[in-house]
Every structure is written in structure tokens, then in C-alpha cells.
Motif scaffolding. Structure first.
Motif, PDB file in Angstrom:
ATOM      1  N   ASP B 520     -34.980   3.020  19.719  1.00  0.00           N
ATOM      2  CA  ASP B 520     -34.493   4.328  20.203  1.00  0.00           C
ATOM      3  C   ASP B 520     -33.155   4.182  20.909  1.00  0.00           C
ATOM      4  O   ASP B 520     -32.342   5.108  20.913  1.00  0.00           O
ATOM      5  N   LEU B 521     -32.938   3.028  21.517  1.00  0.00           N
ATOM      6  CA  LEU B 521     -31.681   2.797  22.238  1.00  0.00           C
ATOM      7  C   LEU B 521     -30.523   2.526  21.269  1.00  0.00           C
ATOM      8  O   LEU B 521     -29.402   2.999  21.476  1.00  0.00           O
ATOM      9  N   ALA B 522     -30.823   1.790  20.201  1.00  0.00           N
ATOM     10  CA  ALA B 522     -29.777   1.337  19.284  1.00  0.00           C
ATOM     11  C   ALA B 522     -28.914   2.476  18.717  1.00  0.00           C
ATOM     12  O   ALA B 522     -27.675   2.391  18.764  1.00  0.00           O
ATOM     13  N   PRO B 523     -29.506   3.553  18.173  1.00  0.00           N
ATOM     14  CA  PRO B 523     -28.649   4.606  17.605  1.00  0.00           C
ATOM     15  C   PRO B 523     -27.759   5.291  18.643  1.00  0.00           C
ATOM     16  O   PRO B 523     -26.653   5.746  18.309  1.00  0.00           O
ATOM     17  N   GLN B 524     -28.224   5.350  19.890  1.00  0.00           N
ATOM     18  CA  GLN B 524     -27.396   5.959  20.935  1.00  0.00           C
ATOM     19  C   GLN B 524     -26.191   5.061  21.232  1.00  0.00           C
ATOM     20  O   GLN B 524     -25.060   5.532  21.345  1.00  0.00           O
ATOM     21  N   LEU B 525     -26.460   3.780  21.342  1.00  0.00           N
ATOM     22  CA  LEU B 525     -25.363   2.842  21.599  1.00  0.00           C
ATOM     23  C   LEU B 525     -24.407   2.777  20.417  1.00  0.00           C
ATOM     24  O   LEU B 525     -23.182   2.731  20.578  1.00  0.00           O
ATOM     25  N   ASP B 526     -24.987   2.793  19.225  1.00  0.00           N
ATOM     26  CA  ASP B 526     -24.139   2.660  18.042  1.00  0.00           C
ATOM     27  C   ASP B 526     -23.220   3.866  17.864  1.00  0.00           C
ATOM     28  O   ASP B 526     -22.085   3.741  17.419  1.00  0.00           O
ATOM     29  N   ALA B 527     -23.718   5.032  18.240  1.00  0.00           N
ATOM     30  CA  ALA B 527     -22.872   6.224  18.150  1.00  0.00           C
ATOM     31  C   ALA B 527     -21.821   6.220  19.263  1.00  0.00           C
ATOM     32  O   ALA B 527     -20.723   6.754  19.104  1.00  0.00           O
ATOM     33  N   ALA B 528     -22.155   5.595  20.380  1.00  0.00           N
ATOM     34  CA  ALA B 528     -21.231   5.591  21.525  1.00  0.00           C
ATOM     35  C   ALA B 528     -20.174   4.499  21.416  1.00  0.00           C
ATOM     36  O   ALA B 528     -19.037   4.688  21.849  1.00  0.00           O
ATOM     37  N   CYS B 529     -20.553   3.368  20.841  1.00  0.00           N
ATOM     38  CA  CYS B 529     -19.689   2.183  20.894  1.00  0.00           C
ATOM     39  C   CYS B 529     -19.475   1.581  19.512  1.00  0.00           C
ATOM     40  O   CYS B 529     -20.402   1.549  18.711  1.00  0.00           O
ATOM     41  N   GLU B 530     -18.315   1.025  19.295  1.00  0.00           N
ATOM     42  CA  GLU B 530     -18.111   0.305  18.049  1.00  0.00           C
ATOM     43  C   GLU B 530     -18.809  -1.050  18.101  1.00  0.00           C
ATOM     44  O   GLU B 530     -19.025  -1.602  19.178  1.00  0.00           O
ATOM     45  N   GLY B 531     -19.204  -1.534  16.950  1.00  0.00           N
ATOM     46  CA  GLY B 531     -19.842  -2.857  16.939  1.00  0.00           C
ATOM     47  C   GLY B 531     -21.098  -2.933  16.091  1.00  0.00           C
ATOM     48  O   GLY B 531     -21.640  -4.009  15.891  1.00  0.00           O
ATOM     49  N   GLY B 532     -21.562  -1.798  15.542  1.00  0.00           N
ATOM     50  CA  GLY B 532     -22.739  -1.860  14.692  1.00  0.00           C
ATOM     51  C   GLY B 532     -23.986  -2.272  15.443  1.00  0.00           C
ATOM     52  O   GLY B 532     -24.601  -3.293  15.149  1.00  0.00           O
ATOM     53  N   TRP B 533     -24.374  -1.461  16.428  1.00  0.00           N
ATOM     54  CA  TRP B 533     -25.505  -1.833  17.281  1.00  0.00           C
ATOM     55  C   TRP B 533     -26.827  -1.465  16.617  1.00  0.00           C
ATOM     56  O   TRP B 533     -27.111  -0.306  16.358  1.00  0.00           O
ATOM     57  N   THR B 534     -27.626  -2.480  16.365  1.00  0.00           N
ATOM     58  CA  THR B 534     -28.945  -2.306  15.763  1.00  0.00           C
ATOM     59  C   THR B 534     -29.997  -2.866  16.708  1.00  0.00           C
ATOM     60  O   THR B 534     -29.676  -3.583  17.665  1.00  0.00           O
TER      61      THR B 534
END
Lengths: 84, 615
Positions: B520-534
Motif C-alpha cells: 500500500d505504501l509503494a504506489p504512494q511513494l512511486d507516484a511521489a518520487c522518481e525511482g520506481g518504488w515497488t
């Protein structure tokens, strides 16, 4: 036989008024009465019956209907809660 | 991206403030907040540094989601070398200060050196300056906040400060922000005090607008908020009853450390529980609890706001404690209450206020009082030394000890050492309920075996917030495990530790994890930050952070021998409850934990582990 029945948090609303300040009620039940039967007897909303303990030991949902209480047991129930 | 990409470096010795770019390469490896600030500390300081010397650094740090519209996105951490433990210290706090810091355009502040006189840092967006704090020195956090806001004529300033405990070198002093929230553990406030830094005051109006993909961020944060709202724990249980609802649960399962862990169940537990806080008092017809409260951006709102009975003996002549204030959380109610056998809810609320007012960690303070009371019962300490009769259960002794520690007078100077140093001084180190010098919190490892491993291996000393296996062992989140079993706990603890390190580096609150996973955290971070957060990448970042902290501690001089529990928990069986007759199985779990971690039998990360994690 006598058992102690405890309800906490939102479930305390299902206790008689006089038991709410202790969250505990002494119950006289026939031998062989199960955890599931006590839960049904008090019409506890299934969604709020989450953490069920007998003498502090967790009773799995599938075991509740068949878990017979014994003299002096303490049955305590909580809705879904958490802390930190 | 949601990082501001800017660090403020404050040299207190020289009195300078300078902006520098955030190391974005490190941000990709360590995310933010706990992970990223620890990386800076590791890179810039000697792990053997004296924590209270000018050579130690103190970092106030946000995560990429701090200040954004992600639920609970208001967290910040204080990272330094801890004076209580000699280990890495990282204390996380909510409230509004962290978000304000980010909205002023800063990811992090690094304090170095020591000011020749008391100062506070005034930050107004880009503008940063050190101001004289001589008039604030010797005063409380509450007075400091009020005075700074009045001086700047702006009630919306957010302030993090130390009270007299931090000034006096109480080794478990904390940094208090927004009056009632705290970066609480390991003595980060004592480090701040050693630098003559009284407060950081921030006003930020720049905002956090530079998210990578705003539309995706809106969708991701909305979906994640729905998960919190739909979950019975985060949507209903925590807002209504707060963490304090655990008091009766943990007592019932026989894992409530009582009277300095002599017992695992407290006969007065219900009187100091969430249920008791909701009840009308017979004295004034009002309940201790007024309402719940939320930190910045939080959609859970587990915080407690309380008001004590004005006629209670502890405050009847002290009107400053009559107002609404931060109420008891489970940990504080336990440490000030059950740990000392005190069952007076009003007195505990007041003791908690004193801890907030003068900036002391109530867990370590309360547990230290427990050790003192045991030594008093044994006759090792006398009334003449302490200044008051101090048997277990004495609310009067608890409050007097809180005042004297906060004010730095009399026996308070001894209490300021924490229980490890204090009990050693009086010849009874076995009475200190600590790991790595830090007191363990409100779960007894004899009744919840995973928490024993959690305490023993926590990088910042005994702590429940490094891997909260209570969620699984007692509450059934995400799956129910047997609290009395040791099998499988090393894997469980590692999984919790790594996930928690990732959450602590994001800017969100660990309490979201009763409903959220890293997924649940990953998509929020990925939309906020560059880097492909999974999810997978976050788990790897968490493991990297854990091993980096471990390496820091080893370099600081800690060894596998420090991964141990107090003797009492290993040799004195629980007297009652489901764990009756049991001790902690820590000695069995540790070797398996080292193996699961990819460490040697001496608890050192292997070369392969280090290489795999890019360390």
C-alpha cells in the motif's frame, strides 16, 4: 457452573449497566456451554467478535463453537483493536 | 519528486547556517528520514564519538511523504548517536513540526558542533538564523513554545524543543514538538541540550508541490486512505480507544510487565485502561478523556486529549495542569503505572504531563522508577536518599520523582541516569530491565516470545517500535501466531524489522501498518518520487537500513553480547497467566535470527550480505 465473562472496548455496550465499570460479569452456565453459545446468547455482532481469549489463551474462530467452558474459566472478548 | 532536495547544515560552533543539495544517489538507496539521515550520520561521524560531545551530530529529518497529502504524512525523526545506549538513536515523532519543516522547503537539518551560548534556530522558508535563547534556557518546552510564538507574533509557527531534562543531561531526555508529541527514545534531547540548542522554530509556506505524478499520487493516496477507513482497527478501534485499549488485552494474556517485571499481570490494570479513561469520575462527573486527536494529515487520529480532575491531590494547588493536554498512551500508562504498581489514572496523567512539559521519555523514566522502588523495597535505597517513601504503588513517590528529575534536583540527578547506570551504581545491575542500556516497553517477553527477540536485537536498544510482533502474536495482524512459541519468530522479527525501517523512512506513521502493507505504501511513494518504488524495493531498502544501523553499532563497540535480555526474563518464570512457568527463549532464537539475517554466529553481517545489499 460459574464462569467470568468480559467484554471490552465497543463490546462493553453489550454488558448490563452494573458490569460496565468492571467490564466483567459472573455467569452461571450449564456444564458444557461453549464459547460460541455464550457469544450467541449475548447477540454480539460477528464483526466485533475478533479477539477471543479463554484464561488468556486465544481461541481460533473455527474452534469457538466446540470449545466447552469449565468451572472458573474467564472468557474475554475484544473487537478489532491495536496499540503501540 | 517529493523530496525538497535541500539540506540545511547548521554549525553551532561557528553560528552558521548553509544550504546544500540532498544527496539524491543516497535517497535512492535509503529513501529518506530514518534511512537517509542514518546514512549521513554514518558518513560524517566517528561511531565511537562521545554522544554528548560537539563532535556528535544531531539530524532532524523528514521523509519524502512528509508534508504531502498521504495519510499520516507528518512524521519526522531525530537521528544521532544516543547517550543512553551508545548505539544509533533514531526517534520518530508526529504532530505538525515535520510537515512544517518540509513545507519550508527542507528535507533535513544537520546540526554540528556546539553553540557557545543557548540558541534556537529560526526557519522561515529559505531564511535560517540562530537566535539567542538565553531567556528560554531553564524553562519548559511549553514555556518555550509559547514564548517563541509570542515573540514572532505567529501562532502557526511549529516548534521542536527541549525542556529542562534535555538541558540537565537527563540521558533519556526527548525532543518535544507541538507540546505533546515527542521524538521520545534514546536521549536525543540530551544531545540537543549538549549543543546548547534549545529549540527549532519553523514557519513554512512554500509547500510540497513537486510530486512526480500528481494524478497518480491523488489516486494512490485516496485508495490508501480508504484502506485505513475500511479497516476496523485503523477506522474504528484506534480513533475511539487509542493505543490504551491494549492495557486489558496484554494483562489478560499475561504479558504486562508489573512492578519492575516481578509479575506479568497487574491487578490495577483496568483502572488505568482506555475503558477507565472513558468513564465519568465520581468526583467531578467528567471523564479523563475529552476527545481524540490527529497529527498532520492523519486519517486515523489515535491521539488522546485528557483533562485531569482539578480536585485531585496532585494538581489541586497547581492550575497549570488543569487544562486539556496530551493524554495517556498505552506505553506511558504502562511505564508510569503497571511498571511501578501505580493504579491512579489521574496521577499517571499528571506524570505524563510532566514528561511532556520538561521533555523526558516516560518509558525509560517510568521503568527507572520501577527499579528504584524495587531497591527501596529491598532496603538498598532509603527514604533519606530518595527524599520520599517509595514503595511499589506509591503515586506520590512517582510524581515527586518526576518533578525532581525534570528539575534536576536531589535524587532526580540519579534518576536522570536511567536504570542501567543507576542500579549498577547501587550494586544491583540485575534489576535494570534494559537491553543496550535502554528500558524495554510494555510487553513481557515471557508471555510474548517474539518481543524478546525484538528487544534483544533492536538497533536502538530495547524498543517495541522496531518490530511490533505483538500485531501478529496477539492481535492477529497480518496472521495470528502463537505468542508462547519461539519457532518461526526469527523470520517474523526480521520481516517486521525490515518493513518498519522502510515505513520509518517514508514520512508516514507505523500505525498505518495495522491496515497497510508495503504494497500500500509503494504506489504512494512511486507516484511521489522518481525511482520506481515497488514493494520488493522497499523491503530491500528496509533490510539495507537495518544492516547499516547494525554496522554502525558494531563499529561503535557493541557486540553480540549486547543482543541479550535482562537475567530476570531468562531465569524467573512468569508467575501467572498463560505463560505461567515460562521464561524467555531468547537464547534459542538468537542463533537462528543471525542465520536468517545472513550474519555470522557473532552477529556480524557477512561479506555476501553486505554485497547483496550494496553496503
Amino acid at each position: 457452573m460459574r464462569v467470568t465473562f468480559k467484554l471490552y472496548a465497543m463490546l462493553a455496550d453489550h454488558l448490563p449497566d452494573e458490569a460496565r465499570r468492571t467490564n466483567a460479569l459472573d455467569l452461571e452456565v450449564p456444564p458444557g456451554r461453549t464459547v460460541g453459545q455464550v457469544i450467541d446468547e449475548f447477540n454480539l455482532p460477528p464483526k466485533l467478535v475478533h479477539l477471543v481469549l479463554v484464561n488468556g489463551n486465544y481461541i481460533q474462530p473455527g474452534d469457538r463453537a466446540g470449545r466447552a467452558l469449565a468451572e472458573g474459566d474467564v472468557l474475554a472478548i475484544w473487537p478489532p483493536i491495536a496499540g503501540g | 519528486m517529493a523530496w525538497a532536495k535541500k539540506i540545511l547544515r547548521v554549525n553551532l560552533s561557528k553560528g552558521t547556517c548553509a544550504s546544500e543539495p540532498l544527496n539524491m544517489e543516497w535517497a535512492q538507496q535509503y529513501l529518506g528520514q530514518r534511512g537517509l539521515a542514518t546514512k549521513y550520520l554514518v558518513a560524517e561521524t566517528d561511531p565511537k564519538v562521545d554522544p554528548l560531545s560537539p563532535d556528535n551530530k544531531l539530524i532532524m529529518t523528514t521523509g519524502p511523504l512528509t508534508g504531502t497529502m498521504a495519510s499520516t504524512g507528518g512524521r519526522y525523526s531525530v537521528v544521532t548517536k544516543g547517550p543512553l545506549t551508545g548505539a544509533i538513536a533514531c526517534s520518530n515523532s508526529g504532530g505538525y513540526f515535520g510537515a512544517e519543516l518540509k513545507m519550508a522547503g527542507w528535507d533535513m537539518i544537520i546540526f554540528e558542533g556546539k553553540s557557545p551560548k543557548p540558541v534556537y534556530l529560526w526557519l522561515e522558508n529559505d531564511k535560517a538564523e540562530l537566535r539567542d535563547a538565553s531567556h528560554l534556557w531553564g524553562t519548559t518546552t511549553w514555556h518555550t513554545e509559547e514564548t517563541i510564538k509570542a515573540a514572532h507574533q505567529d501562532p502557526q509557527i511549529r516548534i521542536a524543543s527541549i525542556g529542562r531534562a534535555g538541558e540537565n543531561g537527563v540521558l533519556y531526555a526527548c525532543v518535544v514538538n507541538d507540546l505533546h508529541r515527542a521524538a521520545g527514545r534514546s536521549g536525543v534531547g540530551a544531545v540537543m541540550g549538549s549543543k546548547n540548542l534549545k529549540a527549532v522554530a519553523v514557519r513554512g509556506t512554500v509547500g510540497v508541490g513537486n510530486v512526480r505524478d500528481f494524478k497518480a499520487f491523488l489516486q494512490a493516496t485516496t485508495a490508501a486512505k480508504k484502506v485505513l477507513a475500511d479497516n476496523a482497527v485503523t477506522g474504528q478501534g484506534l480513533p475511539k480507544f487509542g493505543t490504551q485499549v491494549l492495557m486489558n488485552v496484554i494483562n489478560e494474556v499475561g504479558a504486562l510487565p508489573t512492578r519492575n517485571a516481578n509479575d506479568v499481570q497487574f491487578e490495577g490494570a483496568r483502572k488505568i485502561s482506555a475503558e477507565a479513561m472513558h468513564e465519568k469520575r465520581p468526583t467531578d462527573g467528567k471523564a479523563n478523556l475529552i476527545t481524540n486527536a490527529a497529527c498532520f494529515g492523519c486519517t486515523i487520529a489515535c491521539g488522546r486529549v485528557s483533562q485531569v480532575d482539578k480536585t485531585h491531590w496532585s494538581v489541586v494547588n497547581n492550575p497549570k495542569y488543569w487544562g486539556a493536554t496530551g493524554g495517556l498512551e498505552y506505553e506511558n500508562a504502562w511505564s508510569l503505572g503497571a511498571a511501578n504498581g501505580v493504579d491512579d489514572l489521574e496521577a499517571l496523567t499528571v506524570a505524563n504531563m510532566i514528561c511532556n512539559e520538561d521533555g523526558m521519555d516516560p518509558i525509560t523514566f517510568g521503568a527507572t522508577v520501577g527499579a528504584v522502588m524495587e531497591m527501596y523495597q529491598m532496603g538498598v535505597l532509603k527514604k533519606e536518599q530518595i527524599g520520599i517513601e517509595s514503595p511499589f504503588g506509591s503515586a506520590q513517590a512517582l510524581l515527586e520523582m518526576a518533578h525532581m528529575t525534570a528539575e534536576g534536583r536531589g535524587f532526580g540527578k540519579e534518576l536522570a541516569l536511567g536504570s542501567a547506570r543507576l542500579t549498577k551504581k547501587y550494586g544491583h545491575p540485575e534489576l535494570s530491565m534494559t537491553v543496550k542500556g535502554q528500558e524495554f516497553p510494555a510487553y513481557d517477553p515471557r508471555g510474548i516470545q517474539g518481543m524478546g527477540l525484538t528487544y534483544a536485537t533492536s538497533n536502538r536498544g530495547a524498543c517495541h517500535l522496531r518490530s511490533y510482533t505483538v500485531a501478529s502474536e496477539i492481535l492477529g495482524v497480518p496472521v495470528k501466531t502463537d505468542p508462547l512459541a519461539t519457532d518461526g519468530k526469527p523470520d517474523l522479527v526480521k520481516a517486521f524489522q525490515d518493513a518498519t525501517a522502510a515505513f520509518d523512512s517514508s514520512g508516514t506513521c507505523i500505525f498505518t501498518t495495522f491496515a497497510w502493507t508495503l504494497g500500500d505504501l509503494a504506489p504512494q511513494l512511486d507516484a511521489a518520487c522518481e525511482g520506481g518504488w515497488t514493494l520488493e524495493r522497499l523491503a530491500e531498502v528496509g533490510e539495507r537500513i537495518w544492516n547499516m544501523e547494525r554496522q554502525y553499532n558494531l563499529a561503535a563497540g557493541l557486540t553480540a553480547k549486547d543482543d541479550d535480555l535482562p537475567k530476570r526474563l531468562k531465569t524467573e518464570p512468569a508467575k501467572t497467566g498463560p505463560a505461567k512457568g515460562m521464561v524467555s527463549g531468547i537464547d534459542k532464537m538468537i542463533p537462528e535470527y543471525y542465520k536468517v539475517r545472513g550474519w555470522t554466529t557473532e552477529g556480524v553481517p557477512t561479506k555476501d550480505t553486505m554485497k547483496r545489499l550494496g553496503l
